[in-house]
Design a protein around this motif. Structure first.
Motif, mmCIF file in Angstrom:
data_model
loop_
_atom_site.group_PDB
_atom_site.id
_atom_site.type_symbol
_atom_site.label_atom_id
_atom_site.label_comp_id
_atom_site.label_asym_id
_atom_site.label_seq_id
_atom_site.Cartn_x
_atom_site.Cartn_y
_atom_site.Cartn_z
ATOM 1 N N VAL A 25 7.334 20.105 16.248
ATOM 2 C CA VAL A 25 7.290 21.542 16.513
ATOM 3 C C VAL A 25 6.004 22.126 15.937
ATOM 4 O O VAL A 25 5.469 21.633 14.941
ATOM 5 C CB VAL A 25 8.518 22.262 15.921
ATOM 6 N N ALA A 26 5.524 23.172 16.590
ATOM 7 C CA ALA A 26 4.257 23.783 16.193
ATOM 8 C C ALA A 26 4.499 24.996 15.300
ATOM 9 O O ALA A 26 5.544 25.639 15.369
ATOM 10 C CB ALA A 26 3.463 24.195 17.425
ATOM 11 N N TYR A 27 3.507 25.289 14.466
ATOM 12 C CA TYR A 27 3.522 26.533 13.709
ATOM 13 C C TYR A 27 2.110 27.116 13.681
ATOM 14 O O TYR A 27 1.132 26.424 13.976
ATOM 15 C CB TYR A 27 4.041 26.313 12.279
ATOM 16 N N ARG A 28 2.022 28.406 13.374
ATOM 17 C CA ARG A 28 0.731 29.076 13.225
ATOM 18 C C ARG A 28 0.421 29.257 11.748
ATOM 19 O O ARG A 28 1.334 29.432 10.934
ATOM 20 C CB ARG A 28 0.758 30.437 13.935
ATOM 21 N N SER A 37 8.650 16.805 12.680
ATOM 22 C CA SER A 37 7.230 16.837 12.333
ATOM 23 C C SER A 37 6.682 18.225 12.662
ATOM 24 O O SER A 37 6.935 18.756 13.747
ATOM 25 C CB SER A 37 6.471 15.767 13.129
ATOM 26 N N TYR A 38 5.949 18.812 11.725
ATOM 27 C CA TYR A 38 5.392 20.151 11.901
ATOM 28 C C TYR A 38 3.886 20.054 12.146
ATOM 29 O O TYR A 38 3.171 19.404 11.381
ATOM 30 C CB TYR A 38 5.669 21.018 10.678
ATOM 31 N N ILE A 90 -1.442 25.710 24.102
ATOM 32 C CA ILE A 90 -0.923 25.380 25.431
ATOM 33 C C ILE A 90 -1.283 23.953 25.842
ATOM 34 O O ILE A 90 -0.392 23.187 26.233
ATOM 35 C CB ILE A 90 -1.374 26.424 26.477
ATOM 36 N N PRO A 91 -2.554 23.532 25.766
ATOM 37 C CA PRO A 91 -2.852 22.151 26.171
ATOM 38 C C PRO A 91 -2.113 21.089 25.368
ATOM 39 O O PRO A 91 -1.684 20.069 25.924
ATOM 40 C CB PRO A 91 -4.378 22.035 25.999
ATOM 41 N N LEU A 92 -1.915 21.312 24.067
ATOM 42 C CA LEU A 92 -1.211 20.317 23.253
ATOM 43 C C LEU A 92 0.277 20.250 23.587
ATOM 44 O O LEU A 92 0.901 19.190 23.452
ATOM 45 C CB LEU A 92 -1.396 20.618 21.766
ATOM 46 N N GLU A 118 6.999 25.458 20.569
ATOM 47 C CA GLU A 118 6.222 26.393 19.749
ATOM 48 C C GLU A 118 6.933 27.732 19.699
ATOM 49 O O GLU A 118 7.155 28.372 20.719
ATOM 50 C CB GLU A 118 4.812 26.596 20.314
ATOM 51 N N CYS A 119 7.357 28.128 18.504
ATOM 52 C CA CYS A 119 7.837 29.483 18.257
ATOM 53 C C CYS A 119 6.870 30.093 17.255
ATOM 54 O O CYS A 119 6.900 29.766 16.069
ATOM 55 C CB CYS A 119 9.251 29.484 17.696
#
Length: 294
Positions: free
Chosen positions: A36-39, A81-82, A91-93, A102-103
């Motif tokens: 998962v993605a984070y900013r 995994s973060y 977006i591409p990833l 991605e939240c």
């Protein structure tokens, strides 16, 4: 072996079809891992405190979704995994399978909807300006022939550029690679204003070096929804993500999360953003809509 142009095209098409048809829940179950993605600087949605720990409203939505994934695929020890992402690469990833969800603080709009899918909208915001109080800038007309910052890969950079062109303001637009970089451009006087979603500006200001020297000004140029982002053509995973967010909205847990991150002191400085829930978001607690901005 030599391949004809037709054969190469066929192989590429097959590869793309395989990628597009890959189902997230099966991928996660087979590998026993979800990424998962984070900013790193989208306060209060998803941001770092210290060097490695991500926190925020959207991070807690992500964790609720992960819990539901564990139950769905019956893997209580699912590895998580973060991965940090930026406005430019998020977006591409996602599309290429590097991560699964991605939240953060991503606007759900029709253009992005051609490449990715969006869950139920969980916030509504509009573009405004972060400036130094000493600048005397109060609205967009004051930016004529001045340097204005925004962040690479955001809808805001497009909105402010179009506004400058339409109103013949001749702004000079410079882009930071993430929101912290764009804020620094204002703090170091390389730009007189930072155009971004108002809630992100309030969050960045609250955690800046000198919050009292900054202010958010200007009319909101448009209202846009934020939403969790996932790969297209994956109805099973979208149903799960939508189900998690809708359940939180109906149970009252979403409102409690909102109060925690928008109406209470938040880390690292204990600042309260004191931002009541908007009329648009209140309505979406009942509608559970994933309708995009235009």
């Amino acid at each position: 072996m030599k391949y004809s142009t037709l054969m190469i095209a066929t192989l590429l098409a097959a590869g793309l079809a395989t990628t597009a048809g890959a189902q997230t829940l099966k991928k996660v179950a087979d590998s026993n891992k979800i990424t998962v993605a984070y900013r790193e600087a989208s306060v209060p949605f998803s941001y770092l405190i210290g060097s490695t720990k991500s926190v925020g409203f959207s991070v807690e939505l992500t964790e609720a979704i992960i819990d539901d994934v564990r139950k769905k695929i019956k893997k209580p020890n699912l590895e998580v995994s973060y991965m940090p992402v930026t406005s430019q690469n998020r977006i591409p990833l996602l599309v290429n399978g590097t991560y699964d969800l991605e939240c953060g603080s991503t606007t759900n709009n029709s253009t992005r909807g051609k490449d990715v899918a969006f869950a139920v909208n969980h916030f509504y915001t509009g573009t405004r300006l972060l400036v130094k109080k000493s600048s005397a800038i109060k609205n967009y007309a004051d930016l004529a022939k001045k340097t204005v910052a925004s962040t690479t890969g955001t809808t805001n950079s497009q909105v402010i550029r179009k506004y400058s062109t339409d109103k013949k303001l001749d702004m000079q637009i410079i882009l930071g690679k993430d929101h912290d970089d764009s804020l620094l451009l204002v703090e170091n006087d390389r730009a007189v204003a930072f155009a971004m979603d108002d809630i992100l500006l309030f969050g960045l200001m609250a955690n800046s070096k000198n919050p009292a020297s900054l202010e958010v000004v200007g009319d909101a140029l448009q209202v846009e929804p934020y939403s969790c982002m996932l790969r297209k053509d994956d109805p099973e995973f979208k149903k799960l993500v939508d189900g998690t967010i809708s359940r939180l909205m109906k149970s009252g847990e979403f409102s409690k999360l909102y109060d925690k991150w928008f109406m209470s002191p938040i880390p690292p400085k204990g600042v309260n953003l004191n931002l009541p829930m908007s009329a648009e978001l209140k309505a979406n607690l009942k509608a559970a809509s994933d309708k995009p901005a235009l």
